[in-house]
Design an enzyme around this catalytic site. Structure first.
Site, short mmCIF file in Angstrom:
data_model
loop_
_atom_site.label_atom_id
_atom_site.label_comp_id
_atom_site.label_asym_id
_atom_site.label_seq_id
_atom_site.Cartn_x
_atom_site.Cartn_y
_atom_site.Cartn_z
N ALA A 101 13.94 -51.60 13.42
CA ALA A 101 13.71 -51.35 11.86
C ALA A 101 13.39 -49.90 11.43
O ALA A 101 13.67 -49.07 12.31
CB ALA A 101 12.73 -52.38 11.54
N HIS A 102 13.37 -49.82 10.29
CA HIS A 102 13.17 -48.32 9.62
C HIS A 102 12.07 -47.83 10.09
O HIS A 102 10.88 -48.47 10.33
CB HIS A 102 13.09 -48.58 8.09
#
Lengths: 330, 330, 330
Positions: free
Chosen positions: B227-228
């Site tokens: 994920a980010h």
């Protein structure tokens, strides 16, 4: 921003950066004293900062706000305007018979639109997107490279579909007869309502006879699987690697955290929340938070887990009791 | 190979095969007596074999080594040289403005390079790879068919990116306001350092403001989600279907087995190991091995699991005790 | 259909629809009284219905059958004949040297066939499918858009491969030496036998030296991962997001439900079933059903789970016992 300016009101920045790579051309933020040392080493353009930390560093300008991270969010679209849309149809695009294109569509290299496809106004299909026969995509959508929409899929307006997503593929339905898994033809549709976002490499199967439907405003992360005949309500969040088996109903406003699995034909009630990796084998009441395997109300699951890790010592205590009891009875 | 040759020193082979389909043109190996019957049926070119099994079969040549499987590994690049690089730009490639290509690049059919892309020397991009605006890929990289690198992604040298991987897609970040999940613009980057390998259909999101970074020498398997704002250190192994939530730090040399999930904002300490399917909800100390849901130190988790399966009989024992106690008190 | 006709024997329909959107042009079905109110509002063409519910609604014709849903399945191919095959090679197809194409193949836009590829009769490769050097695909196969078959992959007859599936990618095999994870060259193959279906965005790695094999008639759902050297038998079902680690043997007729993980080198015996999310760390005997983490025989796992949720009250009971015991001994 509702903040207080200190320093040079003429300070200019051209971008946002995290504190560890910000320079005089950047706006950045400090909300936690532990990152303050990074500030000492740098010449910063504009610093968003809380009142408690407002005497640190030497930025050209400082804006004191309550929550620097939140204050920055509305600035992002100003500093990073979306790239200008460049309408146009790349010469390599393949168009079937009876394709209808809205005003100002943008079709990238290698896009393939089969017979009867309809694409709405201002929608952008990036390189190698493939829309099967009769697919309809609404206005102001953005489909990233390499996504596939199988025949008959319908997507409303302002939907974003990330790279490699697959919508409308056949569901996993077979009947075992005469020594083989005979495929059940899938003639339902995959319908995506407006304002949905679908993550990279996510798969959403078409319905068997009924449709698979993703409700308006729902956001789906990467590598999620949604099986045939599932109905997801409005404004849900499905995080990465969630898997939803066939014919599940997910009502409005549910949040499913990463790697949750939901088995077939159950209902997740309105506003329910499922914690990461939960394994759901029955319906969940509206508004509740469940977790664990098999999923249970979150507080109950926490108590059971805590007890489980006390078990080895509990077993020893019990064995001692039984032993003493036996001694007593001798 | 440090082994001892028996038989015909002029024996020649052109490939490696498992014992059950090896013939006189193959090198194969036998390390376990249970597979010895396969040998009787076959005319083998060269057999790598342990001393204990060296009297079996009738290969043209036999090489007695300590560990036949390990001994074979250095032979593979000799028998299977990588296909010769064929530099060149397929006529169907689409080049944006200001694209910079290194010496001897190889760009396959349908490759799309947007404005400002830079591709290093000897890098190979296979069919239908799409690099968004400003993407930089270093020297000696190999990107397999259909992979997508979103705008701004940076990849260093000697990186392999397998088919269908998606790098730099938007993270899953929304703020709920005015009745909708409003998208947080993602302006951070996805940075992949040198000597990384990324599996097929894996997704790595860009950062929101900060960057997502994969450290040098780390290997990522298929269908992994990162994920980010995640930072993965150097020389880590992330096995298939692992999911890493936002802003996690994974320090150098960690090993995450298949289907592990790590929730947001935690740190996995240097050299830690997570067993398959572990569900991690807090930080993990360096060097430790954790497992289970919720993840606990591996020995503690094993004890708790063992106890859990003793529970039904424990409960019966306890009920008997309580019953007797009640009898005593009557 | 073995049913009894009531009403107009001349009633005609052109499609199937679920009850909530069926009209006079549709065949639909009613098998559960709770959906009967939908019937009241609608003018239906043909209704398949059980004897108990046969007096409801006012369709043009009614066919009374034992199981309306099952009765409908054989009708689907009649009402929805597969779209006619349109043999032909799109002008944008890229053909390597020595490619051999069977009769009536259909190759869509942007298909890339590397040197030495063989494609069987009547096989359809949709847009942007890429077959690496030496790939062989049999007769009557259908490969959906954007799938990739790495060099050397072999697919037999009547195989369906959905969009974005990746077959024959390198396995996740490294040896740590001299401070790096050195890649083990993968020279085995990925072999898919006849009548297999492979879901969207699924990944199946090639073997290292041995082959990875998917047995005839096995069906694999979306986002499944099959690692190097795995052997899956005949007529298995692998549901969405299943992950199989290296060198696992899955014997004929096994069913693995969604998100199951199987660790390396174990055997799943013939006809075994694994419940959703099971975490398998050892071999499973033929014919058994296992579940949970770590997986155990299903009944044992259910008993342990039930006990786990009784634990908190058990611990309180035990603490009271220990307390009284202590009181007794004072």
């Amino acid at each position: 921003m509702g903040g207080t300016l200190q320093g040079d009101p003429a300070a200019q920045v051209s971008g946002v950066a995290p504190l560890d790579r910000a320079d005089a051309t950047h706006l950045t933020f400090l909300a936690n004293a532990k990152y303050a040392p990074l500030l000492a080493e740098r010449s910063i353009g504009v610093l968003l900062v809380t009142a408690e930390l407002a005497d640190l560093g030497n930025p050209r300008a400082r804006i004191v706000v309550k929550n620097p991270h939140e204050a920055m969010l509305p600035l992002l679209p100003l500093l990073y305007p979306p790239p200008p849309r460049v309408p146009g149809i790349h010469p390599s695009v393949i168009l079937g018979r009876g394709v209808a294109l809205g005003d100002e569509v943008s079709l990238g290299p290698g896009v393939v639109l089969a017979d009867g496809v309809r694409v709405g106004a201002r929608t952008r299909l990036e390189a190698h997107v493939v829309l099967g026969a009769g697919v309809e995509v609404g206005d102001d959508c953005h489909v990233y490279p390499g996504a596939t929409l199988y025949a008959g899929t319908r997507v409303r307006d302002r939907v974003r579909i990330h790279a490699g997503a697959r919508l409308g593929s056949d569901g996993f339905g077979y009947v075992f007869r005469e020594g083989e898994h005979a495929k059940i033809p899938h003639v339902g549709r995959c319908i995506v309502e407006s304002d949905v976002e679908i993550g990279a490499n996510t798969t959403i199967d078409r319905g068997s006879i009924d449709d698979t439907v993703i409700g308006a405003g729902t956001k789906i992360d990467n590598l999620v699987h949604v099986a045939h005949n599932v109905r997801v309500g409005r404004l849900c969040l499905l995080m990465a690697q969630v898997g939803i088996a066939g014919s599940v109903r997910i009502e409005d406003g549910c949040i499913l955290a990463g790697q949750v699995g939901v088995s077939g034909h159950v209902t997740i009630g309105k506003g329910a929340r499922l914690a990461a990796q939960a394994g759901v084998f029955g319906s969940i009441p509206a508004g509740e938070t469940w977790s664990g395997y098999p999923a249970r109300p979150h507080k109950e699951a926490l108590r059971a887990q805590a007890a489980m890790f006390k078990l080895p010592s509990l077993i020893r205590a019990l064995e001692r009791l039984v032993e003493r009891r036996r001694d007593d009875e001798r």
